[in-house]
Design a protein around this motif. Structure first.
Motif, PDB file in Angstrom:
ATOM      1  N   LEU A  44       0.847  -1.191   0.000  1.00 18.19           N
ATOM      2  CA  LEU A  44       0.000   0.000   0.000  1.00 18.19           C
ATOM      3  C   LEU A  44       0.881   1.240   0.000  1.00 18.19           C
ATOM      4  CD1 LEU A  44      -2.564  -1.064   2.768  1.00 18.19           C
ATOM      5  CD2 LEU A  44      -2.791  -1.351   0.293  1.00 18.19           C
ATOM      6  N   VAL A  45       0.591   2.170  -0.870  1.00 16.04           N
ATOM      7  CA  VAL A  45       1.294   3.452  -0.901  1.00 16.04           C
ATOM      8  C   VAL A  45       0.423   4.470  -0.157  1.00 16.04           C
ATOM      9  CG1 VAL A  45       2.238   5.279  -2.337  1.00 16.04           C
ATOM     10  CG2 VAL A  45       2.411   2.894  -3.082  1.00 16.04           C
ATOM     11  N   GLY A  88       4.534  13.042   3.983  1.00 12.29           N
ATOM     12  CA  GLY A  88       4.858  12.613   2.642  1.00 12.29           C
ATOM     13  C   GLY A  88       4.387  11.195   2.349  1.00 12.29           C
ATOM     14  N   THR A  89       5.119  10.492   1.467  1.00 14.54           N
ATOM     15  CA  THR A  89       4.726   9.171   0.995  1.00 14.54           C
ATOM     16  C   THR A  89       5.457   8.074   1.757  1.00 14.54           C
ATOM     17  OG1 THR A  89       4.360  10.072  -1.222  1.00 14.54           O
ATOM     18  CG2 THR A  89       4.586   7.688  -1.045  1.00 14.54           C
ATOM     19  N   SER A  90       4.710   7.034   2.098  1.00 18.16           N
ATOM     20  CA  SER A  90       5.310   5.856   2.724  1.00 18.16           C
ATOM     21  C   SER A  90       4.603   4.631   2.172  1.00 18.16           C
ATOM     22  CB  SER A  90       5.161   5.916   4.251  1.00 18.16           C
ATOM     23  OG  SER A  90       3.783   5.910   4.616  1.00 18.16           O
ATOM     24  N   GLU A 133      -0.091   8.610  16.662  1.00 19.06           N
ATOM     25  CA  GLU A 133      -0.363   7.278  17.204  1.00 19.06           C
ATOM     26  C   GLU A 133      -1.291   6.470  16.290  1.00 19.06           C
ATOM     27  OE1 GLU A 133      -3.208  10.101  19.467  1.00 19.06           O
ATOM     28  OE2 GLU A 133      -1.163  10.129  18.656  1.00 19.06           O
ATOM     29  N   TRP A 134      -1.985   7.174  15.373  1.00 25.45           N
ATOM     30  CA  TRP A 134      -2.884   6.479  14.444  1.00 25.45           C
ATOM     31  C   TRP A 134      -2.201   6.126  13.123  1.00 25.45           C
ATOM     32  CZ3 TRP A 134      -6.635   4.384  16.772  1.00 25.45           C
ATOM     33  CH2 TRP A 134      -7.235   5.008  17.879  1.00 25.45           C
ATOM     34  N   LEU A 135      -0.926   6.461  12.952  1.00 25.24           N
ATOM     35  CA  LEU A 135      -0.220   6.113  11.716  1.00 25.24           C
ATOM     36  C   LEU A 135      -0.235   4.609  11.414  1.00 25.24           C
ATOM     37  CD1 LEU A 135       2.929   8.414  11.467  1.00 25.24           C
ATOM     38  CD2 LEU A 135       1.260   7.974   9.655  1.00 25.24           C
ATOM     39  N   PRO A 136      -0.024   3.732  12.415  1.00 26.87           N
ATOM     40  CA  PRO A 136      -0.048   2.294  12.107  1.00 26.87           C
ATOM     41  C   PRO A 136      -1.400   1.804  11.596  1.00 26.87           C
ATOM     42  CG  PRO A 136       1.042   2.697  14.210  1.00 26.87           C
ATOM     43  CD  PRO A 136       0.404   3.989  13.807  1.00 26.87           C
TER      44      PRO A 136
END
Length: 503
Positions: free
Chosen positions: A171-172, A179-181, A223-226
């Motif tokens: 998933l991009v 930015g992009t991960s 904390e919601w990034l994952p």
């Protein structure tokens, strides 16, 4: 989605943390900068952690900060209700939809069964996850026949609904701030979407609500990034356009590593909540910025700069100026370290720029100050002298207590520096002189100077013992100003008391 719509979605599980205030503020600033709407949604599906009074606290805190929602449980709006506990029928409708796809399934595993499997994995040095590897050996609608599933449902066997994570997809992910991960779905587990009691988890409810409420941008803590990969896939599974995401960095503790916590506030002596909060179970009170004497506009200015830099490195900005300047692209990726001294500096700057009349109102509203018998005229004079030095309105009283109470004792160091038999004699002579003069500031300045010259003394030989008599210490504003505010009778009484009582 043509119109910018953002939401702040706290859970009523306790008081609003400083980090939550910043998230709400950035949501508000971005929405208003873009001519959009700021929505307050209460995410109260976690009934086990619900705290009585927490929702009212959140609403009151935001109002004190000046962060007023366009839509909320209090203000209403076209997408009501704004409490998740009142939106069960909406979640049920969308649950039925996702269960028709290949993206969700029913899981009948009991907590005890999952604990046994988890223990088995740990014995082998592995970490258990309910994922694409393990789900095919567990008790769920992927491994059971339709008849077996239906029988379990008919027998009212509890179950949860899990998301079926696709296998080996990259998933991009796009984030306005970061930015992009990318993330591979094999590293993600099959999260629960709906719990045993039929209530949705955060993941499902917030995606459904953001879609239903036409949220265009989701601004939330890192904390919601994952969870971002899961949320991307939920939007995809439902066939919905996803919003843009921006994840804010942590507010860091004053020293060392880690997120700012209440423990840090207790250790270093500052609040981490906007208002006092009384725990309904223990009765313990956590300190708030409002009750500590912070001005809401100073507090918000301080919070805004914990992770965002306005143009030209400006530090003092009104809420309207913040709205005009705010840009998510200028929000920092790195964590922002909290600084108690800087927070106090902001309050001092805002306080000293208020009119004496405004400060008078603030001072009258400070709890615990004995000002009932003090007239406004005197207070305004005290404020004009003490305001520049004060950090909080209460400091005008506490640092200027000598305006309201005669010294009960005299500071030892000041006595050693400014007092001796000769000083006592000078003060005795000066008292007699005071009885015959007018008590306006300019006259007092001239008379003190003339008195010192007539005695052949330097000004320090008069001013220091005189200040000691009036204040009890060698501090405070100009002595003629102190004399003028105290008045002739009180000034003479204090000098005579010092002459008679300082050894």
């Amino acid at each position: 989605m043509s119109k910018v719509r953002v939401r702040f979605a706290p859970s009523p599980t306790g008081p609003l943390h400083l980090g939550g205030v910043r998230t709400a503020l950035y949501d508000y600033l971005f929405a208003k900068n873009q001519g959009g709407d700021f929505v307050l949604r209460i995410e109260d599906t976690d009934t086990a952690r619900y705290v009585e009074g927490a929702e009212n606290y959140i609403l009151e805190a935001l109002e004190w900060c000046g962060i007023i929602p366009d839509e909320s449980p209090k203000h209403g709006g076209p997408f009501a209700p704004y409490r998740q506990s009142e939106r069960r029928d909406i979640y049920d409708k969308h649950l039925a939809e996702i269960l028709k796809t290949d993206s969700a399934y029913l899981a009948f595993d009991t907590p005890e069964e999952l604990d046994e499997i988890r223990t088995e994995f740990e014995k082998n040095g592995d970490v258990f996850a309910y994922n694409y590897i393990t789900r095919n050996r567990l008790k769920n609608s992927l491994t059971l026949s339709k008849d077996e599933v239906q029988k379990l449902i008919d027998d009212k066997v509890p179950y949860v609904v899990r998301f079926k994570m696709p296998i080996d997809r990259t998933l991009v992910l796009e984030d306005i701030i970061r930015g992009t991960s990318s993330v591979n779905t094999n590293t993600l587990d099959d999260k629960v979407l709906v719990k045993h009691d039929g209530m949705p988890t955060y993941h499902f409810a917030n995606v459904v609500d953001d879609h239903e409420m036409e949220i265009s941008h989701v601004i939330r803590g890192e904390e919601w990034l994952p969870s971002l990969g899961l949320h991307y896939l939920l939007y995809e599974a439902m066939g919905w356009e996803k919003p843009e995401f921006a994840h804010l960095s942590l507010i860091l503790k004053p020293e060392g590593k880690g997120k700012l916590s209440k423990r840090d506030g207790d250790k270093f002596g500052f609040p981490v909540f906007p208002l006092n909060f009384e725990d309904p179970e223990t009765g313990n009170i956590s300190k708030g910025y409002r009750e500590e004497g912070y001005l809401p506009e100073a507090f918000i200015n301080m919070v805004a700069l914990l992770g965002w830099s306005p143009a030209n490195d400006r530090e003092i900005l009104t809420l309207e100026e913040m709205v005009a300047e705010f840009d998510l692209n200028k929000v920092h990726k790195a964590g922002a370290r909290f600084n108690k001294e800087k927070a106090e500096w902001f309050n001092q700057e805002y306080l000293k720029n208020k009119s004496p009349e405004e400060v008078l109102v603030l001072l009258r509203n400070v709890e615990g100050l004995d000002l009932l018998n003090c007239g406004d005229d005197k207070l305004l004079k005290v404020i004009s002298l003490m305001q520049e030095r004060a950090t909080f309105a209460k400091d005008i009283y506490t640092d200027g207590i000598f305006f309201f109470e005669a010294p009960k004792e005299y500071e030892e160091k000041a006595v050693k520096k400014a007092w001796n038999p000769a000083a006592a004699e000078v003060m005795s002579d000066f008292v007699s002189h005071l009885e015959t003069i007018d008590f306006d500031t300019e006259t007092l300045k001239k008379e003190i100077n003339d008195f010192a010259e007539s005695k052949g003394l330097g000004m320090g030989k008069v001013m220091m013992p005189l200040r000691l008599c009036l204040v009890g210490e060698l501090k405070g504003p100009d002595v003629p100003d102190i004399l003028q505010i105290l008045g002739k009778e009180e000034s003479i009484a204090r000098i005579r008391n010092a002459v008679n009582n300082i050894p």
